[in-house]
Design a protein around this motif. Structure first.
Motif, PDB file in Angstrom:
ATOM      1  N   LEU A 181       0.772  55.978 -15.612  1.00 53.97           N
ATOM      2  CA  LEU A 181      -0.616  56.143 -14.671  1.00 53.97           C
ATOM      3  C   LEU A 181      -1.625  56.771 -15.490  1.00 53.97           C
ATOM      4  CD1 LEU A 181       0.726  57.478 -11.291  1.00 53.97           C
ATOM      5  CD2 LEU A 181      -0.348  55.258 -11.761  1.00 53.97           C
ATOM      6  N   GLY A 182      -2.612  55.957 -15.693  1.00 54.63           N
ATOM      7  CA  GLY A 182      -3.619  56.243 -16.451  1.00 54.63           C
ATOM      8  C   GLY A 182      -5.136  55.991 -15.738  1.00 54.63           C
ATOM      9  N   GLU A 183      -6.248  55.500 -16.370  1.00 55.18           N
ATOM     10  CA  GLU A 183      -7.422  55.177 -15.999  1.00 55.18           C
ATOM     11  C   GLU A 183      -7.244  53.612 -15.455  1.00 55.18           C
ATOM     12  OE1 GLU A 183     -10.107  56.953 -15.180  1.00 55.18           O
ATOM     13  OE2 GLU A 183      -9.281  58.589 -15.826  1.00 55.18           O
ATOM     14  N   SER A 220       0.958  75.266  -2.176  1.00 49.47           N
ATOM     15  CA  SER A 220       1.796  75.376  -3.470  1.00 49.47           C
ATOM     16  C   SER A 220       1.816  74.008  -4.193  1.00 49.47           C
ATOM     17  CB  SER A 220       3.255  75.571  -3.150  1.00 49.47           C
ATOM     18  OG  SER A 220       3.740  74.543  -2.324  1.00 49.47           O
ATOM     19  N   GLY A 221       1.148  73.049  -3.781  1.00 51.99           N
ATOM     20  CA  GLY A 221       1.027  71.779  -4.647  1.00 51.99           C
ATOM     21  C   GLY A 221       1.992  70.736  -4.323  1.00 51.99           C
ATOM     22  N   LYS A 222       2.415  71.012  -3.177  1.00 50.98           N
ATOM     23  CA  LYS A 222       3.540  69.826  -2.818  1.00 50.98           C
ATOM     24  C   LYS A 222       2.641  68.482  -2.548  1.00 50.98           C
ATOM     25  CE  LYS A 222       4.626  71.770   1.230  1.00 50.98           C
ATOM     26  NZ  LYS A 222       3.637  73.007   1.527  1.00 50.98           N
ATOM     27  N   SER A 223       1.524  68.333  -1.782  1.00 52.84           N
ATOM     28  CA  SER A 223       0.701  67.300  -1.516  1.00 52.84           C
ATOM     29  C   SER A 223       0.259  66.692  -2.558  1.00 52.84           C
ATOM     30  CB  SER A 223      -0.215  67.387  -0.439  1.00 52.84           C
ATOM     31  OG  SER A 223       0.094  67.619   0.751  1.00 52.84           O
ATOM     32  N   THR A 224      -0.340  67.613  -3.551  1.00 54.11           N
ATOM     33  CA  THR A 224      -1.011  67.239  -4.832  1.00 54.11           C
ATOM     34  C   THR A 224       0.215  66.643  -6.014  1.00 54.11           C
ATOM     35  OG1 THR A 224      -2.470  69.028  -4.906  1.00 54.11           O
ATOM     36  CG2 THR A 224      -2.362  67.904  -6.675  1.00 54.11           C
ATOM     37  N   LEU A 225       1.223  66.971  -5.600  1.00 61.97           N
ATOM     38  CA  LEU A 225       2.496  66.523  -6.438  1.00 61.97           C
ATOM     39  C   LEU A 225       2.504  65.024  -6.090  1.00 61.97           C
ATOM     40  CD1 LEU A 225       5.289  67.109  -8.424  1.00 61.97           C
ATOM     41  CD2 LEU A 225       6.346  67.136  -6.143  1.00 61.97           C
ATOM     42  N   ILE A 226       2.951  64.675  -4.858  1.00 64.07           N
ATOM     43  CA  ILE A 226       3.240  63.543  -4.389  1.00 64.07           C
ATOM     44  C   ILE A 226       1.971  62.686  -4.371  1.00 64.07           C
ATOM     45  CG2 ILE A 226       5.460  64.050  -3.307  1.00 64.07           C
ATOM     46  CD1 ILE A 226       4.018  63.031  -0.650  1.00 64.07           C
ATOM     47  N   ARG A 227       0.927  63.016  -4.272  1.00 65.64           N
ATOM     48  CA  ARG A 227      -0.633  62.365  -4.113  1.00 65.64           C
ATOM     49  C   ARG A 227      -0.707  61.608  -5.744  1.00 65.64           C
ATOM     50  NH1 ARG A 227      -4.200  62.252  -0.397  1.00 65.64           N
ATOM     51  NH2 ARG A 227      -5.948  62.619  -1.596  1.00 65.64           N
ATOM     52  N   CYS A 228      -0.180  62.532  -6.685  1.00 66.02           N
ATOM     53  CA  CYS A 228      -0.269  62.012  -8.040  1.00 66.02           C
ATOM     54  C   CYS A 228       0.458  60.853  -8.196  1.00 66.02           C
ATOM     55  CB  CYS A 228       0.106  63.151  -9.070  1.00 66.02           C
ATOM     56  SG  CYS A 228      -1.319  64.522  -9.351  1.00 66.02           S
ATOM     57  N   LEU A 229       1.621  60.454  -7.751  1.00 64.38           N
ATOM     58  CA  LEU A 229       2.586  59.688  -7.800  1.00 64.38           C
ATOM     59  C   LEU A 229       2.075  58.168  -7.823  1.00 64.38           C
ATOM     60  CD1 LEU A 229       5.881  61.238  -6.731  1.00 64.38           C
ATOM     61  CD2 LEU A 229       4.922  61.146  -9.357  1.00 64.38           C
ATOM     62  N   ASN A 230       0.914  58.096  -6.812  1.00 59.53           N
ATOM     63  CA  ASN A 230       0.642  56.826  -6.596  1.00 59.53           C
ATOM     64  C   ASN A 230      -1.208  57.077  -7.012  1.00 59.53           C
ATOM     65  OD1 ASN A 230      -0.564  58.117  -4.339  1.00 59.53           O
ATOM     66  ND2 ASN A 230       0.201  56.394  -2.937  1.00 59.53           N
ATOM     67  N   ARG A 231      -1.338  57.882  -7.701  1.00 56.79           N
ATOM     68  CA  ARG A 231      -2.571  58.356  -8.212  1.00 56.79           C
ATOM     69  C   ARG A 231      -3.911  58.266  -7.075  1.00 56.79           C
ATOM     70  NH1 ARG A 231      -4.508  59.265 -13.750  1.00 56.79           N
ATOM     71  NH2 ARG A 231      -6.712  58.954 -13.802  1.00 56.79           N
ATOM     72  N   LEU A 232      -3.402  58.877  -5.841  1.00 56.76           N
ATOM     73  CA  LEU A 232      -4.534  59.134  -4.974  1.00 56.76           C
ATOM     74  C   LEU A 232      -5.190  60.406  -5.430  1.00 56.76           C
ATOM     75  CD1 LEU A 232      -3.119  58.461  -1.264  1.00 56.76           C
ATOM     76  CD2 LEU A 232      -4.785  57.028  -2.668  1.00 56.76           C
ATOM     77  N   GLU A 233      -4.454  61.013  -6.255  1.00 55.71           N
ATOM     78  CA  GLU A 233      -5.082  62.118  -7.095  1.00 55.71           C
ATOM     79  C   GLU A 233      -4.742  61.940  -8.533  1.00 55.71           C
ATOM     80  OE1 GLU A 233      -7.356  64.747  -5.791  1.00 55.71           O
ATOM     81  OE2 GLU A 233      -5.505  64.973  -4.375  1.00 55.71           O
ATOM     82  N   SER A 234      -5.682  62.145  -9.360  1.00 53.58           N
ATOM     83  CA  SER A 234      -5.624  61.772 -10.763  1.00 53.58           C
ATOM     84  C   SER A 234      -5.038  63.263 -11.294  1.00 53.58           C
ATOM     85  CB  SER A 234      -6.888  61.588 -11.587  1.00 53.58           C
ATOM     86  OG  SER A 234      -7.760  62.453 -11.358  1.00 53.58           O
ATOM     87  N   HIS A 235      -4.344  63.084 -12.635  1.00 56.51           N
ATOM     88  CA  HIS A 235      -3.660  64.458 -13.131  1.00 56.51           C
ATOM     89  C   HIS A 235      -4.437  64.730 -14.420  1.00 56.51           C
ATOM     90  CE1 HIS A 235      -1.384  61.211 -14.324  1.00 56.51           C
ATOM     91  NE2 HIS A 235      -1.397  61.574 -15.665  1.00 56.51           N
ATOM     92  N   ASP A 236      -4.707  65.854 -14.659  1.00 59.70           N
ATOM     93  CA  ASP A 236      -5.487  66.244 -15.780  1.00 59.70           C
ATOM     94  C   ASP A 236      -4.934  66.324 -17.135  1.00 59.70           C
ATOM     95  OD1 ASP A 236      -7.912  66.849 -14.409  1.00 59.70           O
ATOM     96  OD2 ASP A 236      -6.912  68.605 -13.526  1.00 59.70           O
ATOM     97  N   SER A 237      -3.633  66.535 -17.228  1.00 55.97           N
ATOM     98  CA  SER A 237      -2.802  66.486 -18.199  1.00 55.97           C
ATOM     99  C   SER A 237      -1.209  66.067 -18.129  1.00 55.97           C
ATOM    100  CB  SER A 237      -3.066  67.719 -19.294  1.00 55.97           C
ATOM    101  OG  SER A 237      -2.173  68.932 -18.506  1.00 55.97           O
ATOM    102  N   GLY A 238      -0.571  66.042 -18.988  1.00 58.22           N
ATOM    103  CA  GLY A 238       0.856  65.258 -18.703  1.00 58.22           C
ATOM    104  C   GLY A 238       0.904  63.968 -18.820  1.00 58.22           C
TER     105      GLY A 238
END
Lengths: 248, 288
Positions: A71-73, A44-62
């Motif tokens: 958080l950016g490049e 459901s995206g739980k892990s992706t959600l928190i991994r975005c918070l320290n940018r282990l995962e990058s977000h595509d928009s927002g």
């Protein structure tokens, strides 16, 4: 929770893998000292959600703003955020070639530029806090799963972060070891740490969470205080989910 | 199965029969005259004028082969590590460059690489940096003996450098692949844990990834260094005075074809065998 400016502010965040929307316009704000438990079915995206918070995962928009930094490049921004955000993984991810003490001091020495002796003192202090001071000179493989996860928590705490993220910290543990880890997390909650936990441990959630976040198909389906969430979830999907995991 | 079976005897007998056949061909048909007695002096001989034992041309060649192999191995390791890291880099241009270099070297025969490098690059580099004159100065200087331990005859230094460079460039491609495979064998979680602590890329590699990758990198690297010793024979083509070059010279002056080449084969074989024994021992040591 006296300070009312959020320490984490996610606005319309999406993350897309191919044609799969792992996160679909998610918005969430977390206040300093707030403890958030994220739950929901797998995928459901739980892990992706928190991994975005320290940018282990990058977000595509927002936009994601953590502790005042967007958080950016920019790698310097990312590292600045990571220094303030500790993360505990499902698989512990301790460094197997280093002793427990070396695992704990690596960050403080290399990132915080502390002296070895100061870092070791700090590390022993945190090993005390997670109740395994006697294991300092062992290697991770010599410890039980529960002990390893507590070392991992101590390793993150040694960076003295302002926010702690937990990505299913007890899911890889044998049942008899789950409580020793949860106890440490409850104690940590008592210190006023801002925490975001992805977990299915509903007992823990009831005890420490200020806010429950229920996710489904990449979206936040419901945000509610735990009393309301457990007694009377507003979405049908959340009700079904709770029935399933609380059945036994 | 340590017991000798009748089949083993049969295979052995067939081998002996074949060896005998080759022998009679050489002895009878070719009417080859063996002169093994001339070989030892090319390894080591007593110099009457100077009154001491001196290395013959084969021994000198062997020493040069060892020098080239050791120096090229070190250089190949450095270049290969850079290449391996570049292959795992985040930056696309860096990755593409490394990939191009690798594919070029992997898909062009080493002999062609050597000639291209020698004629197009090496000559220019040596002229540009005046390595020639610099080496001649050293050969005349006081500490010439120290330089000779590492680089042999300093008057031949430029050719030695070309040989080392060519060999190192060629081998670095393979070393790079070994390093890349080692780095990529480290689970993603390890790198994520390092990153989540805020470690910069350099520290992530140095303290977390590379120490763990070492175990997987060292055995194939040892193999590669043995391959390098064997491959070093091709530098004889650009007249570096290594073992193969000296053997060629020996053969053309004495016509002792079989003796010279068999001796050289034994020297190469012995050297590489010793190396593999050494690496096996080191590996066993590091397992403990």
């Amino acid at each position: 929770m006296t300070d009312l400016t959020p320490i984490i502010q996610m606005t319309d965040v999406s993350r897309i893998f191919g044609d799969f929307r792992a996160l679909d316009r998610v918005s969430l704000s977390v206040l300093p000292g707030e403890r958030v438990v994220v739950c929901g079915p797998s995928g459901s995206g739980k892990s992706t959600l928190i991994r975005c918070l320290n940018r282990l995962e990058s977000h595509d928009s927002g936009t994601i703003i953590v502790d005042g930094i967007e958080l950016g490049e920019d790698t310097r921004d990312i590292r600045a955020v990571r220094q303030e955000v500790g993360m505990v993984f499902q698989q512990f991810n301790l460094f197997p070639h280093l002793t427990v003490l070396e695992n704990l001091t690596l960050g403080p020495i290399r990132v915080r530029r502390m002296s070895r002796s100061a870092a070791e003192e700090l590390a022993r202090n945190y090993l005390d806090r997670v109740h395994i001071p006697e294991q300092a000179d062992k290697f991770p493989a010599q410890l039980s799963g529960g002990q390893q996860q507590r070392v991992a928590i101590a390793r993150s705490l040694c960076m003295e972060p302002r926010i702690m993220l937990f990505d299913e910290p007890t899911s890889a543990l044998d049942p008899e070891m789950i409580n020793e880890v949860l106890d440490v997390m409850v104690e940590l909650a008592g210190t006023g740490m801002t925490m975001i936990c992805v977990t299915h441990e509903m007992g823990f959630a009831r005890k420490v969470a200020h806010k429950m976040v229920f996710m489904e198909a990449g979206r936040i389906a419901e945000i509610a205080p735990p009393e309301a969430f457990f007694s009377n979830p507003s979405s049908a999907r959340a009700r079904l989910f709770l029935d399933q995991i609380l059945e036994h | 199965m340590r017991k000798i079976h009748w089949l083993d005897w049969m295979i052995l007998a067939l081998l002996l029969l074949f060896a005998g056949y080759v022998w009679t061909r050489i002895e009878g048909t070719l009417n080859y005259k063996w002169r093994w007695e001339i070989i030892p002096q090319y390894l080591l001989h007593y110099d009457q004028d100077q009154g001491r034992w001196t290395a013959g041309i084969l021994m000198e060649g062997l020493l040069n082969t060892i020098r080239i192999s050791v120096l090229a191995s070190i250089l190949a390791l450095v270049l290969g590590t850079i290449l391996g890291l570049a292959r795992c880099a985040q930056n696309l241009a860096v990755r593409m460059l490394a990939r191009t270099y690798l594919e070029l070297l992997r898909n062009i025969p080493s002999i062609v690489v050597i000639f291209i490098f020698y004629f197009f690059l090496s000559e220019q580099l040596i002229a540009a940096f005046n390595i020639d004159g610099w080496a001649r100065d050293i050969a005349r200087g006081e500490n010439a003996w120290l330089w000779q331990v590492f680089f042999g005859d300093m008057r031949r230094f430029p050719s030695l450098v070309s040989g080392i460079l060519v060999l190192a460039l060629f081998e670095s491609a393979f070393v790079g692949e070994i390093i890349r495979a080692g780095i990529q064998s480290i689970p993603r979680g390890q790198r994520e844990a390092a990153q989540s602590l805020g470690l910069p890329w350099r520290d992530e590699m140095r303290f977390v990834v590379l120490p763990q990758a070492m175990h997987k990198i060292v055995p194939p690297l040892a193999n590669q260094s043995i391959t390098l010793v064997k491959n070093s024979a091709i530098v004889s083509l650009i007249s570096v005075h290594d073992l193969t070059y000296r053997t060629l010279a020996l053969v053309s002056s004495t016509r002792a074809i079989f003796e010279a080449w068999i001796t050289t084969a034994l020297i190469y074989g012995g050297l590489c065998f010793l190396l593999s024994l050494l690496f096996r021992r080191l590996e066993k040591g590091s397992d403990r």
